[in-house]
Design a protein around this motif. Structure first.
Motif, PDB file in Angstrom:
ATOM      1  N   ASP A  49       0.859  -1.180   0.000  1.00 29.03           N
ATOM      2  CA  ASP A  49       0.000   0.000   0.000  1.00 29.03           C
ATOM      3  C   ASP A  49       0.899   1.234   0.000  1.00 29.03           C
ATOM      4  O   ASP A  49       2.035   1.180   0.493  1.00 29.03           O
ATOM      5  CB  ASP A  49      -0.933   0.018   1.212  1.00 29.03           C
ATOM      6  N   TYR A  50       0.394   2.307  -0.545  1.00 31.53           N
ATOM      7  CA  TYR A  50       1.194   3.524  -0.632  1.00 31.53           C
ATOM      8  C   TYR A  50       0.412   4.714  -0.084  1.00 31.53           C
ATOM      9  O   TYR A  50      -0.700   4.998  -0.527  1.00 31.53           O
ATOM     10  CB  TYR A  50       1.596   3.816  -2.076  1.00 31.53           C
ATOM     11  N   ARG A  51       1.002   5.359   0.907  1.00 30.19           N
ATOM     12  CA  ARG A  51       0.479   6.631   1.413  1.00 30.19           C
ATOM     13  C   ARG A  51       1.622   7.344   2.120  1.00 30.19           C
ATOM     14  O   ARG A  51       1.960   7.033   3.249  1.00 30.19           O
ATOM     15  CB  ARG A  51      -0.714   6.431   2.354  1.00 30.19           C
ATOM     16  N   GLY A  52       2.265   8.251   1.387  1.00 31.99           N
ATOM     17  CA  GLY A  52       3.444   8.903   1.922  1.00 31.99           C
ATOM     18  C   GLY A  52       4.630   7.966   2.037  1.00 31.99           C
ATOM     19  O   GLY A  52       5.597   8.238   2.752  1.00 31.99           O
ATOM     20  N   GLY A  53       4.568   6.855   1.369  1.00 34.34           N
ATOM     21  CA  GLY A  53       5.611   5.837   1.418  1.00 34.34           C
ATOM     22  C   GLY A  53       4.996   4.485   1.132  1.00 34.34           C
ATOM     23  O   GLY A  53       3.764   4.325   1.119  1.00 34.34           O
ATOM     24  N   LEU A  54       5.833   3.498   0.878  1.00 34.28           N
ATOM     25  CA  LEU A  54       5.366   2.171   0.503  1.00 34.28           C
ATOM     26  C   LEU A  54       5.361   1.248   1.716  1.00 34.28           C
ATOM     27  O   LEU A  54       6.379   1.093   2.396  1.00 34.28           O
ATOM     28  CB  LEU A  54       6.270   1.589  -0.588  1.00 34.28           C
ATOM     29  N   GLY A  86      -2.324  -8.735   4.647  1.00 36.51           N
ATOM     30  CA  GLY A  86      -2.903  -7.499   4.138  1.00 36.51           C
ATOM     31  C   GLY A  86      -2.518  -6.299   4.966  1.00 36.51           C
ATOM     32  O   GLY A  86      -2.413  -6.382   6.194  1.00 36.51           O
ATOM     33  N   VAL A  87      -2.299  -5.160   4.293  1.00 38.90           N
ATOM     34  CA  VAL A  87      -2.000  -3.921   4.997  1.00 38.90           C
ATOM     35  C   VAL A  87      -2.550  -2.753   4.191  1.00 38.90           C
ATOM     36  O   VAL A  87      -2.546  -2.775   2.956  1.00 38.90           O
ATOM     37  CB  VAL A  87      -0.482  -3.731   5.212  1.00 38.90           C
ATOM     38  N   ALA A  88      -3.038  -1.730   4.883  1.00 38.25           N
ATOM     39  CA  ALA A  88      -3.501  -0.503   4.238  1.00 38.25           C
ATOM     40  C   ALA A  88      -3.359   0.649   5.222  1.00 38.25           C
ATOM     41  O   ALA A  88      -3.432   0.463   6.440  1.00 38.25           O
ATOM     42  CB  ALA A  88      -4.955  -0.629   3.780  1.00 38.25           C
ATOM     43  N   VAL A  89      -3.164   1.829   4.652  1.00 42.32           N
ATOM     44  CA  VAL A  89      -3.057   3.048   5.448  1.00 42.32           C
ATOM     45  C   VAL A  89      -4.182   3.978   5.030  1.00 42.32           C
ATOM     46  O   VAL A  89      -4.407   4.197   3.830  1.00 42.32           O
ATOM     47  CB  VAL A  89      -1.688   3.727   5.250  1.00 42.32           C
ATOM     48  N   GLY A  90      -4.918   4.513   6.003  1.00 46.39           N
ATOM     49  CA  GLY A  90      -6.040   5.388   5.715  1.00 46.39           C
ATOM     50  C   GLY A  90      -5.620   6.828   5.512  1.00 46.39           C
ATOM     51  O   GLY A  90      -4.488   7.214   5.828  1.00 46.39           O
ATOM     52  N   GLY A  94      -4.237   6.291   9.949  1.00 47.43           N
ATOM     53  CA  GLY A  94      -4.457   5.016  10.616  1.00 47.43           C
ATOM     54  C   GLY A  94      -3.975   3.872   9.733  1.00 47.43           C
ATOM     55  O   GLY A  94      -4.056   3.937   8.508  1.00 47.43           O
ATOM     56  N   ILE A  95      -3.473   2.823  10.360  1.00 50.73           N
ATOM     57  CA  ILE A  95      -2.992   1.665   9.625  1.00 50.73           C
ATOM     58  C   ILE A  95      -3.776   0.434  10.047  1.00 50.73           C
ATOM     59  O   ILE A  95      -4.126   0.271  11.225  1.00 50.73           O
ATOM     60  CB  ILE A  95      -1.473   1.452   9.841  1.00 50.73           C
ATOM     61  N   ALA A  96      -4.088  -0.416   9.071  1.00 51.71           N
ATOM     62  CA  ALA A  96      -4.837  -1.636   9.347  1.00 51.71           C
ATOM     63  C   ALA A  96      -4.096  -2.806   8.727  1.00 51.71           C
ATOM     64  O   ALA A  96      -3.553  -2.694   7.624  1.00 51.71           O
ATOM     65  CB  ALA A  96      -6.252  -1.542   8.785  1.00 51.71           C
ATOM     66  N   TYR A  97      -4.086  -3.933   9.428  1.00 49.19           N
ATOM     67  CA  TYR A  97      -3.451  -5.128   8.875  1.00 49.19           C
ATOM     68  C   TYR A  97      -4.197  -6.372   9.348  1.00 49.19           C
ATOM     69  O   TYR A  97      -4.796  -6.400  10.419  1.00 49.19           O
ATOM     70  CB  TYR A  97      -1.966  -5.200   9.252  1.00 49.19           C
ATOM     71  N   THR A  98      -4.174  -7.400   8.507  1.00 50.66           N
ATOM     72  CA  THR A  98      -4.884  -8.635   8.795  1.00 50.66           C
ATOM     73  C   THR A  98      -3.983  -9.611   9.534  1.00 50.66           C
ATOM     74  O   THR A  98      -2.765  -9.598   9.366  1.00 50.66           O
ATOM     75  CB  THR A  98      -5.368  -9.313   7.502  1.00 50.66           C
ATOM     76  N   ALA A 326       2.193  -9.029  -5.837  1.00 47.01           N
ATOM     77  CA  ALA A 326       1.368  -7.862  -5.522  1.00 47.01           C
ATOM     78  C   ALA A 326       1.796  -6.694  -6.391  1.00 47.01           C
ATOM     79  O   ALA A 326       2.906  -6.667  -6.921  1.00 47.01           O
ATOM     80  CB  ALA A 326       1.479  -7.497  -4.044  1.00 47.01           C
ATOM     81  N   VAL A 327       0.886  -5.727  -6.523  1.00 45.21           N
ATOM     82  CA  VAL A 327       1.163  -4.551  -7.337  1.00 45.21           C
ATOM     83  C   VAL A 327       0.462  -3.358  -6.701  1.00 45.21           C
ATOM     84  O   VAL A 327      -0.634  -3.502  -6.139  1.00 45.21           O
ATOM     85  CB  VAL A 327       0.704  -4.775  -8.801  1.00 45.21           C
ATOM     86  N   GLN A 328       1.108  -2.180  -6.758  1.00 49.25           N
ATOM     87  CA  GLN A 328       0.537  -0.994  -6.116  1.00 49.25           C
ATOM     88  C   GLN A 328       1.001   0.272  -6.804  1.00 49.25           C
ATOM     89  O   GLN A 328       2.196   0.458  -7.055  1.00 49.25           O
ATOM     90  CB  GLN A 328       0.935  -0.943  -4.636  1.00 49.25           C
ATOM     91  N   MET A 329       0.053   1.156  -7.105  1.00 47.42           N
ATOM     92  CA  MET A 329       0.372   2.476  -7.634  1.00 47.42           C
ATOM     93  C   MET A 329       0.471   3.449  -6.479  1.00 47.42           C
ATOM     94  O   MET A 329      -0.338   3.418  -5.550  1.00 47.42           O
ATOM     95  CB  MET A 329      -0.725   2.927  -8.607  1.00 47.42           C
ATOM     96  N   GLY A 330       1.469   4.328  -6.514  1.00 48.88           N
ATOM     97  CA  GLY A 330       1.605   5.324  -5.456  1.00 48.88           C
ATOM     98  C   GLY A 330       2.628   6.372  -5.813  1.00 48.88           C
ATOM     99  O   GLY A 330       3.702   6.062  -6.348  1.00 48.88           O
ATOM    100  N   GLY A 331       2.299   7.632  -5.548  1.00 54.65           N
ATOM    101  CA  GLY A 331       3.227   8.716  -5.836  1.00 54.65           C
ATOM    102  C   GLY A 331       3.587   8.809  -7.305  1.00 54.65           C
ATOM    103  O   GLY A 331       4.695   9.234  -7.647  1.00 54.65           O
ATOM    104  N   GLY A 332       2.654   8.404  -8.158  1.00 55.13           N
ATOM    105  CA  GLY A 332       2.894   8.443  -9.594  1.00 55.13           C
ATOM    106  C   GLY A 332       3.777   7.330 -10.109  1.00 55.13           C
ATOM    107  O   GLY A 332       4.156   7.332 -11.281  1.00 55.13           O
ATOM    108  N   LYS A 333       4.105   6.364  -9.270  1.00 48.43           N
ATOM    109  CA  LYS A 333       4.964   5.253  -9.667  1.00 48.43           C
ATOM    110  C   LYS A 333       4.249   3.925  -9.426  1.00 48.43           C
ATOM    111  O   LYS A 333       3.348   3.830  -8.589  1.00 48.43           O
ATOM    112  CB  LYS A 333       6.288   5.285  -8.897  1.00 48.43           C
ATOM    113  N   LEU A 334       4.659   2.914 -10.176  1.00 52.01           N
ATOM    114  CA  LEU A 334       4.086   1.580 -10.047  1.00 52.01           C
ATOM    115  C   LEU A 334       5.090   0.674  -9.347  1.00 52.01           C
ATOM    116  O   LEU A 334       6.245   0.561  -9.771  1.00 52.01           O
ATOM    117  CB  LEU A 334       3.744   1.015 -11.428  1.00 52.01           C
ATOM    118  N   TYR A 335       4.632   0.049  -8.270  1.00 54.71           N
ATOM    119  CA  TYR A 335       5.468  -0.878  -7.507  1.00 54.71           C
ATOM    120  C   TYR A 335       4.870  -2.281  -7.596  1.00 54.71           C
ATOM    121  O   TYR A 335       3.674  -2.456  -7.840  1.00 54.71           O
ATOM    122  CB  TYR A 335       5.534  -0.454  -6.038  1.00 54.71           C
ATOM    123  N   ALA A 336       5.713  -3.271  -7.375  1.00 51.89           N
ATOM    124  CA  ALA A 336       5.237  -4.654  -7.368  1.00 51.89           C
ATOM    125  C   ALA A 336       6.110  -5.466  -6.430  1.00 51.89           C
ATOM    126  O   ALA A 336       7.198  -5.025  -6.003  1.00 51.89           O
ATOM    127  CB  ALA A 336       5.259  -5.243  -8.773  1.00 51.89           C
TER     128      ALA A 336
END
Length: 360
Positions: A49-54, A86-90, A94-98, A326-336
């Motif tokens: 997940d990306y929000r101010g960082g990966l 699983g992980v995500a940042v709101g 806030g951060i959530a993980y399974t 896994a794959v994630q878009m963030g900060g205009g860049k694509l990560y995997a």
């Protein structure tokens, strides 16, 4: 044709057994962007997940980390005996993980925000509600021969069982979270303040008309040829798109890999109404996705060894990436990310997993 997919293993050893035959890209991508390795200090990075960082959830180590430069900084860790996938940042930080234990009897979503921790008991919700309990999987109206053929594999038909394995999470905003539960075949909503769990949608059955070659490959009798077997959906990722819809990957239950063909799909789910729509299918191991700000969807295809995109409902190769997970878009860049491979016996080869940046 087992009911439950092997991907939903509870340890990296159990999960990695599925990845022994992961090839390179199944077909050459028409455009091959550059791939830059950012770190190899991961084992089974199931979600980014990306929000101010990966951020990364590593199912092999149970760690949730943030990638700073080329180093991973710990953010949280699953309890002993538990994994995290699983992980995500709101938007509020806030951060959530399974988390899930080995037999899936205890699964949860942990939400940490402003020094406060809220734990949503997902296994309790599944045991109490079992949202797909009225769904019949397998063969509708099987003949005696079909019943005998599938008996060693758990039966020709079965109802949705109590099984929770939260596999991915994303922020819905306003403190709520969406969780893709691969065991429950559904997507649920979690109230970040109270931990209350409610159903958003059950994903549809995944039908397969058995061919003569598939029957032979699986050692099944000829009477199953032409029979439609309805597999479980097994949602592996969920992400809120810019259009307000949830995007979900499915990895149909049963034997994975090429033996039954490219059966993975991407669905959209309306989080308000629960309406489900299949956006595209034909993915060979759809384990994760991301949606950019323009609505373009990228899908990690584990068994095809590539990241693909969706164009007019059709999967198109984008970049070859062996063991893509896994794959994630963030900060205009694509990560995997990629998973550490194993040999045919499920033993580690010594090659690590990775987190990469695709393109400049």
């Amino acid at each position: 044709m087992a009911r439950r997919t092997l991907l939903i293993g509870t340890t990296v050893a159990a999960s990695a057994a599925l990845f022994v035959f992961t090839p390179g890209a199944a077909s050459a991508a028409p455009h091959q962007p550059s791939v830059t390795v950012l770190t190899n200090d991961v084992s089974a990075p199931f979600q980014l997940d990306y929000r101010g960082g990966l951020y990364v959830a590593d199912g092999g180590t149970g760690a949730v980390s943030k990638l700073d430069g080329g180093a991973l900084s710990p953010v949280a860790h699953a309890p002993d005996g538990f994994e995290t996938s699983g992980v995500a940042v709101g938007p509020d930080g806030g951060i959530a993980y399974t988390t899930a234990n080995e037999d899936h009897s205890s699964t949860s979503l942990t939400i940490e925000r402003n020094g406060r921790t809220t734990i949503a008991d997902l296994s309790r919700f599944e045991a109490k509600k079992n949202p797909d309990q009225h769904v019949t999987y397998g063969v509708d109206h099987p003949s005696r021969c079909v019943k005998r053929a599938f008996a060693p594999l758990g039966g020709a038909t079965m109802k949705g069982a109590v099984d929770s394995h939260p596999y991915a999470v994303d922020s819905l905003g306003h403190g709520d979270w969406a969780v893709a539960d691969a065991g429950g075949n559904d997507v649920v909503r979690v109230d970040g303040g109270t931990g209350k769990v409610s159903l958003i949608a059950v994903l549809p059955r995944q039908p397969l008309k058995v061919t003569a070659q598939q029957a032979a490959d699986l050692g099944l009798t000829k009477c199953v040829v032409g029979v439609t077997y309805n597999f479980e959906a097994v949602p592996t990722d969920v992400e809120l798109g810019p259009d307000g819809l949830l995007y979900v990957t499915t990895l149909p239950g049963g034997p994975e890999g090429p033996v039954l063909g490219a059966r993975g799909s991407v669905y959209t789910v309306n989080p308000s109404t629960g309406r489900v729509h299949r956006l595209a299918t034909g993915f060979l191991g759809a384990t994760n996705l991301t949606v950019d700000s323009h609505g373009k969807v990228y899908v990690a295809e584990l068994f095809a060894g590539q990241i693909s995109t969706i164009s007019h409902g059709v999967a198109k190769p984008y970049v070859a990436l062996r063991n893509a997970l896994a794959v994630q878009m963030g900060g205009g860049k694509l990560y995997a990310s990629t998973i550490a491979p194993t040999d045919e016996m499920g033993n580690p080869t010594g090659e690590p997993g990775s987190i990469v940046r695709i393109g400049s």
